[in-house]
Design an enzyme around this catalytic site. Structure first.
Site, PDB file in Angstrom:
ATOM      1  N   LYS A   1      42.728  32.367  40.990  1.00  0.00           N
ATOM      2  CA  LYS A   1      43.926  31.518  40.898  1.00  0.00           C
ATOM      3  C   LYS A   1      44.146  30.732  42.180  1.00  0.00           C
ATOM      4  O   LYS A   1      43.708  31.123  43.269  1.00  0.00           O
ATOM      5  CB  LYS A   1      45.177  32.343  40.572  1.00  0.00           C
ATOM      6  CG  LYS A   1      45.580  33.413  41.611  1.00  0.00           C
ATOM      7  CD  LYS A   1      46.380  32.926  42.799  1.00  0.00           C
ATOM      8  CE  LYS A   1      46.726  34.071  43.758  1.00  0.00           C
ATOM      9  NZ  LYS A   1      47.072  33.603  45.110  1.00  0.00           N
TER      10      LYS A   1
ATOM     11  N   ASP B   1      49.736  39.757  41.068  1.00  0.00           N
ATOM     12  CA  ASP B   1      48.984  38.648  40.463  1.00  0.00           C
ATOM     13  C   ASP B   1      48.228  39.053  39.204  1.00  0.00           C
ATOM     14  O   ASP B   1      47.595  38.199  38.571  1.00  0.00           O
ATOM     15  CB  ASP B   1      47.908  38.142  41.440  1.00  0.00           C
ATOM     16  CG  ASP B   1      48.488  37.526  42.687  1.00  0.00           C
ATOM     17  OD1 ASP B   1      49.629  37.041  42.641  1.00  0.00           O
ATOM     18  OD2 ASP B   1      47.774  37.520  43.714  1.00  0.00           O
TER      19      ASP B   1
HETATM   20  O1  C5P Z   1      51.335  43.151  44.514  1.00  0.00           O
HETATM   21  P1  C5P Z   1      50.161  43.205  45.418  1.00  0.00           P
HETATM   22  O2  C5P Z   1      49.490  44.548  45.448  1.00  0.00           O
HETATM   23  O3  C5P Z   1      49.194  42.106  45.197  1.00  0.00           O
HETATM   24  O4  C5P Z   1      50.740  42.975  46.871  1.00  0.00           O
HETATM   25  C1  C5P Z   1      50.005  43.235  48.031  1.00  0.00           C
HETATM   26  C2  C5P Z   1      50.939  43.176  49.220  1.00  0.00           C
HETATM   27  O5  C5P Z   1      51.364  41.826  49.425  1.00  0.00           O
HETATM   28  C3  C5P Z   1      52.207  43.971  49.077  1.00  0.00           C
HETATM   29  O6  C5P Z   1      52.028  45.290  49.496  1.00  0.00           O
HETATM   30  C4  C5P Z   1      53.163  43.213  49.979  1.00  0.00           C
HETATM   31  O7  C5P Z   1      52.930  43.556  51.340  1.00  0.00           O
HETATM   32  C5  C5P Z   1      52.719  41.787  49.814  1.00  0.00           C
HETATM   33  N1  C5P Z   1      53.514  41.071  48.791  1.00  0.00           N
HETATM   34  C6  C5P Z   1      54.819  40.729  49.061  1.00  0.00           C
HETATM   35  N2  C5P Z   1      55.564  40.063  48.125  1.00  0.00           N
HETATM   36  C7  C5P Z   1      55.015  39.711  46.941  1.00  0.00           C
HETATM   37  C8  C5P Z   1      53.673  40.036  46.646  1.00  0.00           C
HETATM   38  C9  C5P Z   1      52.948  40.721  47.601  1.00  0.00           C
HETATM   39  O8  C5P Z   1      55.339  41.038  50.138  1.00  0.00           O
HETATM   40  N3  C5P Z   1      55.750  39.040  46.063  1.00  0.00           N
END
Ligand code: C5P
Length: 306
Positions: free
Chosen positions: A15, A145
């Protein structure tokens, strides 16, 4: 019926965030987002076969460092299988192989693509008929995502990015993507963003301008509306990205942008020929890995049953 099948391959796309508005950090540590995702034709394949146990292998192209890919047991595909199996009260049994073409730790949701592809593939292999709502819920548990990687196309993302709704996008947009040898940690980029923006608003910036630009079908107009609140933090951590963005724009791209939390940089071009020309210039300038992709493309989908 799936009994006669020896294996299933599911393909899932990378993406690009055409718009990424980031609000102030929430109590749970995540950031509220208003984002417009576009799935582009750089894809990972996940193949699953019947097996008495659980194995996971990953194949990478020569430009991806195999040590950068989380090893078996610690890979998002292991977690995807565990959650899907637990949801149905069964054991996670399969021989899984992931063939990567999406940059690792690059801001293009490669791990999320693998998780989405694994959910779709294992649902078929195990013949468990997970409902779309349950699949999206499990996907959201795996990462912000991952639901988008199931949906594909172009979509508006809200919440922490996990709430997705399709956006009409009848154009084909041409991109050049330049991955970095060294990945960036998403949490580190969000932390730097917080440091650089101590007064970030609770509400992320709206995607209204981007959505209007998208509807024109005009790449010059879309270029002017691309927006990434994480770009400054990514460039702060990796100052070399500023040079790359400038180089791409000097090479004929309409606009360069850090993809998500980076460090992959993406360049919107006027069309297929222009994308190839910009890619050629970037290769000529010494960037040995330069990818051309168009979007939107489909989310995680079955490509073979044999
Ligand atoms: O959701 P995902 O595992 O992809 O997120 C990885 C990290 O990215 C989270 O632990 C957080 O630190 C950060 N993140 C965030 N806000 C979001 C998505 C991700 O702070 N909306």
């Amino acid at each position: 019926m799936t009994d006669h099948q020896s294996g299933i391959t599911v393909r899932a796309p990378a993406k690009i965030n055409l718009h990424l508005g980031v609000g102030a950090r929430r109590e749970d540590g995540f950031h509220p987002l208003v984002t417009v995702y576009q799935a582009v034709g750089l894809c990972d394949d996940v193949r699953v076969e019947r097996s008495p146990g659980w194995t996971l292998g990953v194949t990478v192209p020569d430009w991806i460092d195999p040590d950068a890919v989380p090893v078996t047991g610690d890979n998002i595909v292991d977690r995807a299988a565990g959650l899907l199996a637990a949801h149905h009260g069964i054991e996670a049994r399969a021989a899984v192989s992931v063939t990567k073409a999406i940059p690792v730790a690059g801001g293009m949701a490669g791990g999320s693509a693998d998780a989405a592809a694994a959910l779709v593939a294992l649902d078929r292999l195990w013949d468990v008929h997970t409902s779309d709502d349950d699949l999206l819920r499990i996907a959201a548990e795996l990462g912000s995502d991952v639901p988008f990687a199931l949906l594909g196309g172009t979509a508006l993302g809200t919440g922490r990015g996990e709430l997705v709704e399709p956006v009409v996008d009848s154009s084909t947009w041409w991109w050049v993507a330049v991955p970095s040898r060294e990945g960036l940690s998403t949490p580190a980029v969000y932390r730097r963003h917080d440091e650089l923006n101590p007064d970030a608003p609770e509400e992320p910036e709206s995607a209204a301008t981007l959505l209007l630009a998208l509807a024109t079908g005009n790449p010059g107009i879309l270029a002017g509306a691309l927006h990434n609140d994480l770009e400054a933090a990514a460039v702060d951590l990796r100052p070399d990205l500023a040079d790359l963005l400038a180089l791409g724009e000097d090479s004929g791209a309409l606009r360069g942008l850090v993809s998500g939390s980076g460090p992959t940089c993406v360049f919107l071009t006027a069309g297929a020929d222009e994308a190839r020309a910009v890619a050629g210039e970037l290769v000529g300038a010494g960037h040995d890995v330069v990818l051309v992709a168009n979007g939107p493309v489909a989310g995680a989908h079955v490509v073979t049953y044999a």
